[in-house]
Design an enzyme around this catalytic site. Structure first.
Site, PDB file in Angstrom:
ATOM      1  N   ASP A  44      75.605  75.138  49.722  1.00  0.00           N
ATOM      2  CA  ASP A  44      76.857  75.290  50.468  1.00  0.00           C
ATOM      3  C   ASP A  44      77.540  73.934  50.656  1.00  0.00           C
ATOM      4  O   ASP A  44      78.653  73.861  51.187  1.00  0.00           O
ATOM      5  CB  ASP A  44      76.635  76.018  51.809  1.00  0.00           C
ATOM      6  CG  ASP A  44      75.764  75.229  52.775  1.00  0.00           C
ATOM      7  OD1 ASP A  44      75.201  74.192  52.381  1.00  0.00           O
ATOM      8  OD2 ASP A  44      75.635  75.662  53.949  1.00  0.00           O
ATOM      9  N   SER A  45      76.901  72.874  50.160  1.00  0.00           N
ATOM     10  CA  SER A  45      77.556  71.566  50.115  1.00  0.00           C
ATOM     11  C   SER A  45      78.834  71.648  49.293  1.00  0.00           C
ATOM     12  O   SER A  45      79.681  70.751  49.364  1.00  0.00           O
ATOM     13  CB  SER A  45      76.615  70.510  49.517  1.00  0.00           C
ATOM     14  OG  SER A  45      76.109  70.947  48.268  1.00  0.00           O
ATOM     15  N   ASP A  83      72.314  79.286  48.216  1.00  0.00           N
ATOM     16  CA  ASP A  83      72.267  78.899  49.633  1.00  0.00           C
ATOM     17  C   ASP A  83      72.894  79.990  50.502  1.00  0.00           C
ATOM     18  O   ASP A  83      73.979  80.478  50.188  1.00  0.00           O
ATOM     19  CB  ASP A  83      73.109  77.624  49.791  1.00  0.00           C
ATOM     20  CG  ASP A  83      72.408  76.573  50.612  1.00  0.00           C
ATOM     21  OD1 ASP A  83      71.349  76.862  51.197  1.00  0.00           O
ATOM     22  OD2 ASP A  83      72.926  75.433  50.647  1.00  0.00           O
ATOM     23  N   GLU A 181      65.227  67.224  54.557  1.00  0.00           N
ATOM     24  CA  GLU A 181      66.425  66.376  54.436  1.00  0.00           C
ATOM     25  C   GLU A 181      66.518  65.399  55.608  1.00  0.00           C
ATOM     26  O   GLU A 181      66.280  65.767  56.768  1.00  0.00           O
ATOM     27  CB  GLU A 181      67.685  67.259  54.399  1.00  0.00           C
ATOM     28  CG  GLU A 181      68.975  66.428  54.349  1.00  0.00           C
ATOM     29  CD  GLU A 181      70.231  67.205  53.993  1.00  0.00           C
ATOM     30  OE1 GLU A 181      70.140  68.430  53.765  1.00  0.00           O
ATOM     31  OE2 GLU A 181      71.303  66.578  53.932  1.00  0.00           O
TER      32      GLU A 181
HETATM   33  O1  KIV Z   1      73.857  72.457  50.154  1.00  0.00           O
HETATM   34  C1  KIV Z   1      73.178  71.627  49.536  1.00  0.00           C
HETATM   35  O2  KIV Z   1      73.595  71.079  48.505  1.00  0.00           O
HETATM   36  C2  KIV Z   1      71.864  71.289  50.055  1.00  0.00           C
HETATM   37  C3  KIV Z   1      71.126  70.151  49.442  1.00  0.00           C
HETATM   38  C4  KIV Z   1      71.739  68.871  49.796  1.00  0.00           C
HETATM   39  C5  KIV Z   1      69.679  70.202  49.732  1.00  0.00           C
HETATM   40  O3  KIV Z   1      71.416  71.917  50.960  1.00  0.00           O
END
Ligand code: KIV
Length: 264
Positions: A44-45, A83, A181
């Site tokens: 979700d990044s 995610d 993280e």
């Molecule tokens: O959303 C994401 O990209 C993440 C990673 C940074 C682990 O959770």
């Protein structure tokens, strides 16, 4: 080309280091796959990286499904992890199963969700219906307001103990791996040594069972300010700006298109 499976990820613990990189679209999924990365994370990044938002809270399940479909269609070898975005799993077990199920229908082989002890029941509910879960502890971006910003977690003894306890709880609830993280390397080492499932670190030191980075950070397509833990392996933004600038010059000076680049 043999597809990476959830059991293969679990069995990698103590045998070899795991690699995970985010992928949100076909080009990044193809690159991640061709490079031999084990897991492609539709994170979700993407809310921050490609939607330009300040945090991940506004990312919707529909958006995650859209991107997961694209990545799953493209990645032939890497295990695709989708995610679960904010609000898609916090409300109830039923809602969590429905949200995770939709990511699996979009092609993900597993889902990832943020949080510790509070979401252990959610992890159990998912694994009981056959949905593999990757947990995510430490700096959990969906809790940005509770943490007061993107801060390293578990620096003091009490919080370190809490995170270690959460790691054991998510493992007991059935998670097949856990992302660690933004935490001190010593804490991530302790967790890695005490768990039977693989830990995948980001800003959590070298001792984790694997490492994950955001694709755009890794290849230099993010902004100039990247966190300390990022290693930029290429500077594609500079290369791309140069290429687009040359195109502009060529058009303006009449050098593009040439005869060979035209139909007759
Ligand atoms: O959303 C994401 O990209 C993440 C990673 C940074 C682990 O959770």
């Amino acid at each position: 080309m043999k597809k990476i499976t959830v059991p293969a990820v679990r069995e990698a613990k103590g045998q070899r280091k795991l690699t995970m990189v985010t992928a949100y679209d076909a080009p990044s999924a193809r690159i991640v796959d061709e490079a031999g990365i084990d897991l492609a994370l539709v994170g979700d990044s993407l809310g921050m990286v490609i939607q330009g938002k300040a945090d991940t809270l506004g990312v919707t399940l529909e958006q995650m499904i859209y991107h997961t479909e694209i990545v799953a269609r493209t990645a032939a070898r890497a295990l695709v992890v989708g995610d679960l975005p904010f609000l898609s799993f916090q409300v109830s077990d039923e809602r969590t199963i429905e949200s995770a199920g939709r990511l699996l229908q979009a092609g993900a082989a597993a889902v990832k969700l943020e949080g510790g002890g509070r979401i252990a029941d959610r992890i159990r509910a998912l694994t009981e219906v056959g949905i593999p879960v990757m947990a995510h502890l430490g700096l959990t971006p969906q809790s940005i307001h509770q943490m007061g910003g993107y801060r390293v977690q578990g620096r003091d003894a009490e919080n370190a103990r809490r995170i270690l306890d959460e790691a054991k709880r998510v493992q007991d609830a059935g998670a097949f791996a856990v992302v660690l993280e933004g935490m001190p390397a010593a804490l991530a080492t302790q967790i890695t040594d005490q768990l039977a499932i693989p830990t995948i670190g980001i800003g959590a030191g070298a001792h984790c069972d694997g490492q994950v980075l955001v694709f755009h950070d890794l290849v230099g397509l993010s902004g100039d300010r990247t966190p300390t833990f990022v290693r930029r392996y290429a500077d594609l933004r500079v290369t791309a700006v140069e290429a687009v600038r040359k195109f502009k010059d060529d058009v303006e000076s009449g050098r593009f298109p040439s005869e060979g680049e035209s139909y007759h």
